[in-house]
Design a protein around this motif. Structure first.
Motif, PDB file in Angstrom:
ATOM      1  N   LYS A  44      -6.384   7.884  -5.097  1.00 57.34           N
ATOM      2  CA  LYS A  44      -6.916   6.623  -4.581  1.00 57.34           C
ATOM      3  C   LYS A  44      -6.039   5.467  -5.044  1.00 57.34           C
ATOM      4  CE  LYS A  44     -11.238   7.324  -5.952  1.00 57.34           C
ATOM      5  NZ  LYS A  44     -12.694   7.134  -6.158  1.00 57.34           N
ATOM      6  N   GLU A  45      -5.610   5.559  -6.298  1.00 47.14           N
ATOM      7  CA  GLU A  45      -4.752   4.522  -6.865  1.00 47.14           C
ATOM      8  C   GLU A  45      -3.466   4.374  -6.044  1.00 47.14           C
ATOM      9  OE1 GLU A  45      -5.809   2.683  -9.452  1.00 47.14           O
ATOM     10  OE2 GLU A  45      -4.020   1.492  -8.978  1.00 47.14           O
TER      11      GLU A  45
ATOM     12  N   ARG B 273      -4.104   2.641  -2.803  1.00 44.16           N
ATOM     13  CA  ARG B 273      -4.363   1.220  -3.040  1.00 44.16           C
ATOM     14  C   ARG B 273      -3.069   0.475  -3.307  1.00 44.16           C
ATOM     15  NH1 ARG B 273      -8.628   2.374  -6.757  1.00 44.16           N
ATOM     16  NH2 ARG B 273     -10.436   2.822  -5.488  1.00 44.16           N
ATOM     17  N   THR B 274      -2.188   1.063  -4.109  1.00 41.35           N
ATOM     18  CA  THR B 274      -0.927   0.393  -4.432  1.00 41.35           C
ATOM     19  C   THR B 274      -0.169   0.086  -3.152  1.00 41.35           C
ATOM     20  OG1 THR B 274      -0.890   2.069  -6.138  1.00 41.35           O
ATOM     21  CG2 THR B 274       0.894   0.486  -6.148  1.00 41.35           C
ATOM     22  N   LYS B 275      -0.178   1.044  -2.236  1.00 44.47           N
ATOM     23  CA  LYS B 275       0.582   0.820  -1.005  1.00 44.47           C
ATOM     24  C   LYS B 275      -0.082  -0.240  -0.131  1.00 44.47           C
ATOM     25  CE  LYS B 275       3.161   1.990   2.705  1.00 44.47           C
ATOM     26  NZ  LYS B 275       3.030   2.857   3.830  1.00 44.47           N
ATOM     27  N   TYR B 276      -1.414  -0.213  -0.057  1.00 44.11           N
ATOM     28  CA  TYR B 276      -2.078  -1.059   0.928  1.00 44.11           C
ATOM     29  C   TYR B 276      -2.807  -2.270   0.365  1.00 44.11           C
ATOM     30  CZ  TYR B 276      -0.996   2.484   4.361  1.00 44.11           C
ATOM     31  OH  TYR B 276      -0.320   3.337   5.193  1.00 44.11           O
ATOM     32  N   SER B 277      -2.856  -2.397  -0.975  1.00 47.20           N
ATOM     33  CA  SER B 277      -3.651  -3.491  -1.539  1.00 47.20           C
ATOM     34  C   SER B 277      -3.084  -4.845  -1.163  1.00 47.20           C
ATOM     35  CB  SER B 277      -3.694  -3.368  -3.049  1.00 47.20           C
ATOM     36  OG  SER B 277      -2.384  -3.512  -3.551  1.00 47.20           O
TER      37      SER B 277
ATOM     38  N   GLN C 172      -4.393  -5.847   1.995  1.00 50.24           N
ATOM     39  CA  GLN C 172      -5.825  -6.136   1.890  1.00 50.24           C
ATOM     40  C   GLN C 172      -6.062  -7.560   1.395  1.00 50.24           C
ATOM     41  OE1 GLN C 172      -8.484  -3.261   1.517  1.00 50.24           O
ATOM     42  NE2 GLN C 172      -9.878  -4.922   1.947  1.00 50.24           N
ATOM     43  N   ALA C 173      -5.410  -7.886   0.279  1.00 51.00           N
ATOM     44  CA  ALA C 173      -5.611  -9.199  -0.319  1.00 51.00           C
ATOM     45  C   ALA C 173      -5.220 -10.304   0.645  1.00 51.00           C
ATOM     46  CB  ALA C 173      -4.798  -9.306  -1.603  1.00 51.00           C
TER      47      ALA C 173
ATOM     48  N   GLU D  29      -7.679 -10.785   3.521  1.00 51.50           N
ATOM     49  CA  GLU D  29      -8.886 -11.491   3.120  1.00 51.50           C
ATOM     50  C   GLU D  29      -8.639 -12.986   3.062  1.00 51.50           C
ATOM     51  OE1 GLU D  29     -10.052  -9.494  -0.440  1.00 51.50           O
ATOM     52  OE2 GLU D  29     -10.885  -7.832   0.727  1.00 51.50           O
TER      53      GLU D  29
ATOM     54  N   LEU E 196      -8.974  -2.279   6.891  1.00 54.23           N
ATOM     55  CA  LEU E 196      -9.704  -3.408   6.346  1.00 54.23           C
ATOM     56  C   LEU E 196     -11.111  -3.387   6.922  1.00 54.23           C
ATOM     57  CD1 LEU E 196      -6.698  -5.653   7.170  1.00 54.23           C
ATOM     58  CD2 LEU E 196      -7.289  -4.843   4.899  1.00 54.23           C
TER      59      LEU E 196
END
Lengths: 252, 215
Positions: free
Chosen positions: A224-225, A228-232, A235-236, A239, B26
């Motif tokens: 999962k990590e 997340r690293t690739k897509y965070s 995401q941020a 938002e 998302l």
């Protein structure tokens, strides 16, 4: 020489319930639809996913779901002694068990008449390549945007010098008494791969299975990590963008 | 992802009372529907989409086209000739041959059958000039922008005519190669930085700078 010493430490200094160091990278390859690279101990494995795409040869296509194909392959330089690059009996078997371990997690029914192809290349092997391969395959599929029910994850446990240990290394696999690779769907806890090589008593088997599942859960966190690293970043930023848009709307 | 009284939208699935995302994306909530905007994925045709495709084969019934989807699309001969196709009188290759690029519209698709295309609308048909840019289909909405702001900006600043295919292919045709190159560069920037804030402004800046340098 014992595989586990008097202090309960293994040849590489691990305790019975410790994993080897794991490093996972998602989206390594440019040309593939999805890809992942995993370093699990001394294992180095690259996974590429293509699809959903048209199936060739055409007659293999299934009318109600996507055809999921999997090729596990070891590079000639991945082992101590040169490995013949032609698919061996073992590789054909591993391709099959990996396919069957991962397929239940894919929404294949969403893409009838298409095919999803997975290529698992073992660049360097150090015991437990099937587990590392399965773990990386689910990430590569997620990276390709293939709808998944879950990220299938795998880990092995076994018996070395009379001790039940997690995540066998190459030597422990070869010189040890038994090896139990397990793949699970972590959300539901369903087991999608369960093999055993060697001899274990009923009680030992139970302990090995639970230890392997415990290992799977630890690896799942790393999985999962990696995603997340690739897509965070995306995401941020998304938002933020949405917030800005909302503000804009309220101003109007 | 969520739990409770919702309904599962795009790219999600439910199990009992819980909702899960089926791919990396998302999450959003609209009313009581939960959906996920995909960050990666292949193009799935939807009737009404504009798609840019390449002719890969000829059949009696029509042209087989590659539209960058998991399914090959068919462009029926009746679309091109406006009447029943007569193999004695008409030569299919006179109209479209293998390798030709076409802007077409998806008229029907339901996964059990291959998508059907049409070219009988203005703006559709064989492509005779311009450049094709291929990007990830999930990034297409970014190239269009909010209410077409991004695409409007691109066309205004570069003076190119830009046709966007929902399948991830974009046709750029301009008066001179420099303009086209500028537009292509901008599109690639959009793809790479698809999820950064103030992207439209950034692109505007980028294009303006280019102009100053050129003149």
């Amino acid at each position: 020489m014992p595989l586990v010493n008097d202090l309960g430490l293994r040849l590489d200094g691990r305790k019975y319930d410790e994993l080897r160091p794991i490093k996972i990278e998602v989206g390594t390859l440019e040309k593939a639809d999805g890809s992942a690279y995993i370093e699990w101990g001394k294992n180095r494995i690259l996974v590429a996913v293509y699809g959903p795409r048209e199936v060739h040869p055409r007659h293999l296509a299934l009318p109600d779901k996507s055809l999921f194909r999997c090729r596990y392959h070891m590079a000639p330089f991945s082992t101590e002694e040169r490995k013949n690059p032609a698919p061996s009996r073992r590789e054909v078997e591993l391709s099959k068990v990996i396919r069957e371990a991962v397929e239940p997690a894919i929404f294949t029914e969403l893409f009838p008449r298409t095919g999803i192809d997975v290529f698992i290349e073992v660049l360097q092997s150090d015991g437990g390549t099937r587990c590392a391969g399965i773990t990386a395959t689910s990430l590569a599929l997620a990276d390709a945007g293939v709808p998944l029910r879950d990220l299938v994850v795998a880990c092995a446990a076994g018996k070395a010098s009379g001790q039940i240990v997690m995540d066998l290394s190459d030597i422990e696999d070869q010189k040890g008494e038994a090896d139990v690779p397990v793949a699970i769907s972590p959300r539901t806890g369903e087991v999608t791969l369960l093999q055993m090589d060697g001899i274990l008593s009923g009680e030992e088997y139970e302990r090995a299975l639970n230890l392997a599942i415990q290992g799977c859960k630890m690896v799942h966190e790393l999985q999962k990590e990696a995603l997340r690293t690739k897509y965070s970043v995306a995401q941020a930023e998304e938002e933020e963008l949405e917030k800005a848009e909302e503000e804009e709307a309220t101003q109007k | 992802m969520a739990e409770g009284d919702y309904s599962a939208g795009k790219n999600t699935y439910r199990e009992g009372n819980r909702f899960y995302a089926s791919l990396v994306g998302l999450s959003n909530v609209a009313g009581r529907t939960i959906y996920v905007v995909a960050l990666r994925g292949c193009y799935m045709p939807v009737p009404g989409d504009i798609a840019i495709g390449k002719v890969i084969d000829l059949r009696l019934g029509g042209w087989i086209m590659d539209i960058n989807a998991p399914y090959a699309a068919i462009l029926p001969t009746s679309e091109a000739f406006g009447r029943m196709f007569n193999s004695r009188k008409d030569e299919m290759t006179d109209f479209l041959d293998v390798g030709d690029l076409v802007v077409a519209k998806v008229v029907a698709f339901d996964r059990t059958r291959d998508p059907v295309l049409t070219i009988r609308e203005s703006g559709l048909g064989k492509i005779s000039e311009g450049h094709i840019v291929k990007i990830n289909p999930t990034k297409i909405p970014r190239v269009i922008g909010r209410r077409g702001s991004m695409i409007g900006l691109l066309q205004k600043e570069t003076g190119c005519h830009i046709t966007i295919g929902q399948n991830g292919l974009i046709l750029v045709s301009g008066k001179n190669p420099e303009d086209e190159a500028a537009a292509i560069r901008a599109i690639h920037t959009i793809e790479q930085e698809a999820h950064t804030t103030g992207l439209t402004d950034k692109i505007a800046q980028l294009l303006k700078e280019k102009k100053v340098i050129e003149h």
